[in-house]
Design a protein around this motif. Sequence first.
Motif, mmCIF file in Angstrom:
data_model
loop_
_atom_site.group_PDB
_atom_site.id
_atom_site.type_symbol
_atom_site.label_atom_id
_atom_site.label_comp_id
_atom_site.label_asym_id
_atom_site.label_seq_id
_atom_site.Cartn_x
_atom_site.Cartn_y
_atom_site.Cartn_z
ATOM 1 N N ILE A 22 -2.545 -16.788 -20.574
ATOM 2 C CA ILE A 22 -2.413 -18.242 -20.720
ATOM 3 C C ILE A 22 -3.746 -18.937 -20.465
ATOM 4 C CG2 ILE A 22 -1.318 -20.319 -19.736
ATOM 5 C CD1 ILE A 22 1.100 -18.405 -19.042
ATOM 6 N N TRP A 23 -4.415 -18.613 -19.365
ATOM 7 C CA TRP A 23 -5.639 -19.290 -18.934
ATOM 8 C C TRP A 23 -6.757 -19.180 -19.973
ATOM 9 C CZ3 TRP A 23 -5.854 -22.090 -14.457
ATOM 10 C CH2 TRP A 23 -7.113 -22.514 -14.034
ATOM 11 N N TYR A 24 -6.913 -17.962 -20.517
ATOM 12 C CA TYR A 24 -8.010 -17.725 -21.448
ATOM 13 C C TYR A 24 -7.592 -17.875 -22.905
ATOM 14 C CZ TYR A 24 -10.665 -16.309 -17.399
ATOM 15 O OH TYR A 24 -11.302 -16.303 -16.176
ATOM 16 N N ASN A 25 -6.419 -18.450 -23.148
ATOM 17 C CA ASN A 25 -5.980 -18.773 -24.497
ATOM 18 C C ASN A 25 -6.908 -19.850 -25.052
ATOM 19 O OD1 ASN A 25 -4.402 -20.464 -26.519
ATOM 20 N ND2 ASN A 25 -3.001 -18.745 -26.205
ATOM 21 N N PHE A 29 -8.412 -22.640 -21.765
ATOM 22 C CA PHE A 29 -9.833 -22.551 -21.431
ATOM 23 C C PHE A 29 -10.589 -21.503 -22.253
ATOM 24 C CE2 PHE A 29 -7.942 -24.060 -17.372
ATOM 25 C CZ PHE A 29 -8.585 -25.282 -17.307
ATOM 26 N N GLY A 30 -9.896 -20.792 -23.125
ATOM 27 C CA GLY A 30 -10.508 -19.671 -23.842
ATOM 28 C C GLY A 30 -11.734 -20.026 -24.660
ATOM 29 N N THR A 31 -11.660 -21.104 -25.414
ATOM 30 C CA THR A 31 -12.788 -21.492 -26.269
ATOM 31 C C THR A 31 -13.994 -21.893 -25.428
ATOM 32 O OG1 THR A 31 -11.212 -22.221 -27.954
ATOM 33 C CG2 THR A 31 -13.478 -23.012 -28.155
ATOM 34 N N VAL A 32 -13.760 -22.694 -24.405
ATOM 35 C CA VAL A 32 -14.858 -23.127 -23.526
ATOM 36 C C VAL A 32 -15.428 -21.925 -22.780
ATOM 37 C CG1 VAL A 32 -15.481 -24.596 -21.560
ATOM 38 C CG2 VAL A 32 -13.867 -25.421 -23.275
ATOM 39 N N TRP A 33 -14.551 -21.048 -22.274
ATOM 40 C CA TRP A 33 -15.007 -19.857 -21.555
ATOM 41 C C TRP A 33 -15.877 -18.978 -22.454
ATOM 42 C CZ3 TRP A 33 -13.598 -14.751 -22.733
ATOM 43 C CH2 TRP A 33 -14.137 -13.788 -21.858
ATOM 44 N N MET A 34 -15.457 -18.763 -23.706
ATOM 45 C CA MET A 34 -16.250 -17.938 -24.632
ATOM 46 C C MET A 34 -17.629 -18.554 -24.855
ATOM 47 S SD MET A 34 -13.414 -16.646 -27.407
ATOM 48 C CE MET A 34 -14.665 -16.138 -28.564
ATOM 49 N N LYS A 35 -17.675 -19.869 -25.010
ATOM 50 C CA LYS A 35 -18.956 -20.549 -25.202
ATOM 51 C C LYS A 35 -19.844 -20.374 -23.973
ATOM 52 C CE LYS A 35 -20.901 -25.131 -26.067
ATOM 53 N NZ LYS A 35 -21.335 -25.668 -24.790
ATOM 54 N N GLU A 36 -19.267 -20.602 -22.783
ATOM 55 C CA GLU A 36 -20.045 -20.517 -21.545
ATOM 56 C C GLU A 36 -20.436 -19.083 -21.199
ATOM 57 O OE1 GLU A 36 -21.176 -23.285 -20.013
ATOM 58 O OE2 GLU A 36 -20.180 -24.343 -21.641
ATOM 59 N N ALA A 37 -19.658 -18.117 -21.658
ATOM 60 C CA ALA A 37 -19.959 -16.705 -21.396
ATOM 61 C C ALA A 37 -20.842 -16.113 -22.496
ATOM 62 C CB ALA A 37 -18.664 -15.907 -21.285
ATOM 63 N N ALA A 42 -16.104 -12.013 -32.616
ATOM 64 C CA ALA A 42 -16.336 -10.622 -33.045
ATOM 65 C C ALA A 42 -16.474 -9.694 -31.843
ATOM 66 C CB ALA A 42 -17.592 -10.554 -33.913
ATOM 67 N N GLN A 43 -17.140 -10.144 -30.792
ATOM 68 C CA GLN A 43 -17.270 -9.321 -29.588
ATOM 69 C C GLN A 43 -15.916 -9.107 -28.919
ATOM 70 O OE1 GLN A 43 -20.315 -11.884 -27.842
ATOM 71 N NE2 GLN A 43 -21.642 -10.083 -27.632
ATOM 72 N N ILE A 44 -15.110 -10.171 -28.894
ATOM 73 C CA ILE A 44 -13.780 -10.068 -28.297
ATOM 74 C C ILE A 44 -12.942 -9.068 -29.089
ATOM 75 C CG2 ILE A 44 -11.598 -11.298 -27.885
ATOM 76 C CD1 ILE A 44 -13.608 -12.145 -25.861
ATOM 77 N N ARG A 133 -27.339 -16.736 -14.688
ATOM 78 C CA ARG A 133 -27.713 -18.011 -15.316
ATOM 79 C C ARG A 133 -26.562 -18.610 -16.116
ATOM 80 N NH1 ARG A 133 -31.176 -16.120 -12.275
ATOM 81 N NH2 ARG A 133 -33.414 -16.380 -12.540
ATOM 82 N N LYS A 134 -25.351 -18.495 -15.554
ATOM 83 C CA LYS A 134 -24.172 -19.079 -16.191
ATOM 84 C C LYS A 134 -23.984 -20.508 -15.675
ATOM 85 C CE LYS A 134 -22.944 -15.262 -18.296
ATOM 86 N NZ LYS A 134 -23.140 -15.085 -19.703
ATOM 87 N N SER A 135 -23.195 -21.271 -16.393
ATOM 88 C CA SER A 135 -23.006 -22.683 -16.079
ATOM 89 C C SER A 135 -21.944 -22.896 -15.002
ATOM 90 C CB SER A 135 -22.573 -23.428 -17.346
ATOM 91 O OG SER A 135 -21.265 -23.010 -17.709
ATOM 92 N N ALA A 136 -21.896 -24.129 -14.521
ATOM 93 C CA ALA A 136 -20.858 -24.512 -13.569
ATOM 94 C C ALA A 136 -19.480 -24.404 -14.223
ATOM 95 C CB ALA A 136 -21.096 -25.932 -13.053
ATOM 96 N N LYS A 137 -19.384 -24.729 -15.514
ATOM 97 C CA LYS A 137 -18.105 -24.588 -16.221
ATOM 98 C C LYS A 137 -17.617 -23.141 -16.161
ATOM 99 C CE LYS A 137 -18.493 -28.185 -19.727
ATOM 100 N NZ LYS A 137 -18.618 -28.437 -21.175
ATOM 101 N N TYR A 138 -18.528 -22.228 -16.405
ATOM 102 C CA TYR A 138 -18.194 -20.800 -16.366
ATOM 103 C C TYR A 138 -17.661 -20.424 -14.985
ATOM 104 C CZ TYR A 138 -18.955 -15.740 -16.372
ATOM 105 O OH TYR A 138 -18.791 -14.379 -16.264
ATOM 106 N N ILE A 139 -18.341 -20.887 -13.952
ATOM 107 C CA ILE A 139 -17.925 -20.586 -12.575
ATOM 108 C C ILE A 139 -16.533 -21.146 -12.316
ATOM 109 C CG2 ILE A 139 -18.381 -21.069 -10.131
ATOM 110 C CD1 ILE A 139 -21.412 -21.093 -10.894
ATOM 111 N N PHE A 140 -16.311 -22.405 -12.665
ATOM 112 C CA PHE A 140 -15.041 -23.039 -12.339
ATOM 113 C C PHE A 140 -13.886 -22.530 -13.192
ATOM 114 C CE2 PHE A 140 -17.892 -26.362 -10.490
ATOM 115 C CZ PHE A 140 -17.557 -26.070 -9.171
ATOM 116 N N ILE A 141 -14.151 -22.146 -14.432
ATOM 117 C CA ILE A 141 -13.083 -21.554 -15.250
ATOM 118 C C ILE A 141 -12.643 -20.226 -14.648
ATOM 119 C CG2 ILE A 141 -12.567 -20.458 -17.478
ATOM 120 C CD1 ILE A 141 -14.311 -22.702 -18.764
ATOM 121 N N ASN A 142 -13.592 -19.367 -14.327
ATOM 122 C CA ASN A 142 -13.249 -18.049 -13.778
ATOM 123 C C ASN A 142 -12.697 -18.143 -12.356
ATOM 124 O OD1 ASN A 142 -13.877 -16.145 -15.929
ATOM 125 N ND2 ASN A 142 -15.965 -16.901 -15.694
#
Length: 161
Positions: A22-25, A29-37, A42-44, A133-142
């Motif tokens: 659900i979370w990474y759908n 948050f899936g689209t934002v997480w993929m961008k921040e990561a 294709a990698q997924i 060197r990941k963003s704050a968004k990446y930290i807070f999503i995970n």
Amino acid sequence: MDFLNFTAILVAAISALVVGFIWYNPKVFGTVWMKEANITDAQIKGGNMIKIFILAFIFAFLLAMTMMQMSIHQTGALSLIGGDATKALPSYDAFMDDYGDAFRTYKHGGLHGVLAGLFVALPIIGTNALFERKSAKYIFINAGYWTVTLGIMGAIICGWE
């Protein structure tokens, strides 16, 4: 009293995968997480999903075992006597008669899970993300995922007797 409830531990481990689904759908948050990561579709899709889900389940199972220790306070009393209640002094049985069910609720387990998310998962994820060197968004999503997941796992483990 036996604190090792394998059914609850298995359900808690499965809950981590359900929450992740659900979370990474992409609609959550899936689209934002993929961008921040910096991960592409294709990698997924190119990953070995069977291996990933098996390992994710094993890791979730280990976390569920840890949540048992963190959320069921009576495991501390058991550890003080060496883990074998049959060899304990009569005072252990008296203590367990008085306090054996104290704080064995879903709510209490959920609290401990959320605290584990905030005070264990967030600092670990945050530290790694800073050096990566990941963003704050990446930290807070995970960290948000792990805080919610550990809260649910703690609730299942502690409340399910």
